[in-house]
Design a protein around this motif. Structure first.
Motif, short mmCIF file in Angstrom:
data_model
loop_
_atom_site.label_atom_id
_atom_site.label_comp_id
_atom_site.label_asym_id
_atom_site.label_seq_id
_atom_site.Cartn_x
_atom_site.Cartn_y
_atom_site.Cartn_z
N GLU A 281 37.60 77.56 66.12
CA GLU A 281 37.01 77.94 64.83
C GLU A 281 38.10 78.12 63.78
O GLU A 281 37.96 77.65 62.64
CB GLU A 281 36.22 79.24 64.99
CG GLU A 281 34.95 79.09 65.81
CD GLU A 281 34.29 80.41 66.16
OE1 GLU A 281 33.21 80.39 66.76
OE2 GLU A 281 34.87 81.46 65.84
N GLU A 282 39.18 78.77 64.16
CA GLU A 282 40.27 79.01 63.21
C GLU A 282 40.99 77.71 62.85
O GLU A 282 41.27 77.44 61.67
CB GLU A 282 41.26 80.01 63.80
CG GLU A 282 40.67 81.40 64.03
CD GLU A 282 41.72 82.36 64.56
OE1 GLU A 282 42.92 82.14 64.32
OE2 GLU A 282 41.33 83.36 65.21
N VAL A 283 41.28 76.90 63.85
CA VAL A 283 42.05 75.67 63.61
C VAL A 283 41.21 74.62 62.88
O VAL A 283 41.68 74.00 61.92
CB VAL A 283 42.59 75.11 64.94
CG1 VAL A 283 43.26 73.75 64.73
CG2 VAL A 283 43.58 76.09 65.57
N PHE A 284 39.96 74.42 63.30
CA PHE A 284 39.11 73.44 62.62
C PHE A 284 38.85 73.85 61.17
O PHE A 284 38.78 72.99 60.28
CB PHE A 284 37.77 73.29 63.35
CG PHE A 284 37.85 72.49 64.63
CD1 PHE A 284 38.64 71.36 64.71
CD2 PHE A 284 37.12 72.87 65.75
CE1 PHE A 284 38.71 70.62 65.88
CE2 PHE A 284 37.18 72.13 66.92
CZ PHE A 284 37.98 71.01 66.99
N ALA A 285 38.70 75.15 60.92
CA ALA A 285 38.46 75.61 59.56
C ALA A 285 39.69 75.40 58.69
O ALA A 285 39.58 75.02 57.52
CB ALA A 285 38.06 77.08 59.57
N ALA A 286 40.87 75.64 59.25
CA ALA A 286 42.11 75.54 58.47
C ALA A 286 42.57 74.10 58.29
O ALA A 286 43.05 73.73 57.21
CB ALA A 286 43.20 76.36 59.15
N GLN A 287 42.44 73.29 59.33
CA GLN A 287 43.00 71.93 59.30
C GLN A 287 41.96 70.85 59.06
O GLN A 287 42.31 69.70 58.81
CB GLN A 287 43.73 71.65 60.63
CG GLN A 287 44.89 72.59 60.92
CD GLN A 287 45.56 72.28 62.24
OE1 GLN A 287 45.25 71.29 62.92
NE2 GLN A 287 46.51 73.11 62.64
N GLY A 288 40.69 71.20 59.15
CA GLY A 288 39.64 70.20 59.01
C GLY A 288 39.25 69.64 60.37
O GLY A 288 40.07 69.59 61.29
N VAL A 289 38.00 69.21 60.48
CA VAL A 289 37.50 68.71 61.76
C VAL A 289 38.28 67.49 62.22
O VAL A 289 38.62 67.35 63.40
CB VAL A 289 36.00 68.36 61.63
CG1 VAL A 289 35.52 67.60 62.86
CG2 VAL A 289 35.18 69.64 61.44
N ASP A 290 38.60 66.59 61.31
CA ASP A 290 39.31 65.36 61.69
C ASP A 290 40.82 65.57 61.81
O ASP A 290 41.48 64.88 62.59
CB ASP A 290 39.03 64.26 60.66
CG ASP A 290 37.58 63.83 60.66
OD1 ASP A 290 36.96 63.85 61.73
OD2 ASP A 290 37.05 63.50 59.57
N GLY A 291 41.37 66.51 61.07
CA GLY A 291 42.82 66.69 61.08
C GLY A 291 43.33 67.70 62.09
O GLY A 291 44.53 67.75 62.36
#
Length: 214
Positions: free
Chosen positions: A18-28
């Motif tokens: 949740e933290e990483v996808f929110a910060a970096q974007g789903v694709d990134g």
């Protein structure tokens, strides 16, 4: 060091995602960052517990959907069967906005907005995390209201998908502001009421009969 159980590890990975996808974007987003943030030594922890990146993302969204369902199901039960679009959207926005209440929900709003077109609305085939949910029943009821309004099927499905995207994008932007300690232009009550009205206007806008071209 105490060993953690499978469910505990899965939950740590979901929270980290949740933290990483929110910060970096789903694709990134980088899965190694998820694993590291979850405190896991095995670099293949995501694959082991979820099968793939997509499996992890589905788990994140399933958790987010479960929380929203707890709010939406009782709201939807109070809306009359032949209710107008505005009443149905009011229930939808209220349930989705419940995620604004804490940082976890804020992060998930930022993630789900990137996936809005994967709901399956345009094909009437719900994504597995939406099948059988109050959320999907609400979508079907909104479409039924648009049928009563006389909107042709292609426009119904296209507008409905766009309306859900608008709701998701607006809430994601609100979440971004709150996560970065920025002061929104409007109070939350004004914001949500206007979101209902704006989305209602999109769905109920007059349509022009334009001839199809090959």
């Amino acid at each position: 060091m105490a060993r953690t159980s499978g469910p505990e590890t899965r939950e740590k990975l979901v929270r980290a995602a949740e933290e990483v996808f929110a910060a970096q974007g789903v694709d990134g987003a980088q899965l190694r960052d998820v694993v590291q943030r979850a405190g896991q030594a095995n670099p293949s922890a995501v694959q082991y517990h979820f099968g793939s990146r997509a499996g992890l993302l589905d788990a994140v969204m399933a958790g987010r959907q479960a929380r929203t369902e707890q709010v939406l199901a009782p709201l939807l039960a109070q809306v009359p069967e032949a209710a107008p679009v505005r009443d149905l959207l009011t229930a939808l926005v209220a349930a989705e906005a419940s995620e604004l209440a804490d940082p976890r929900g804020l992060r998930c709003l930022r993630i789900s907005a990137q996936l809005s077109h994967e709901s399956g609305v345009r094909t009437r085939t719900p994504h597995p995390t939406l099948a059988g949910t109050a959320y999907w029943r609400l979508i079907e009821r909104i479409e039924a209201a648009l049928v009563r309004d006389g909107l042709p099927e292609p426009l119904r499905l296209e507008r409905l998908d766009l309306a859900l995207t608008l709701v998701g994008a607006a809430l994601a932007d609100r979440a971004r502001q709150l996560l970065t300690d920025r002061t929104p232009l409007t109070s939350v009550n004004v914001f949500l009421a206007d979101l209902v009205e704006t989305t209602t206007a999109l769905l109920r806008a007059p349509h022009t009969h334009v001839p199809e071209h090959s």
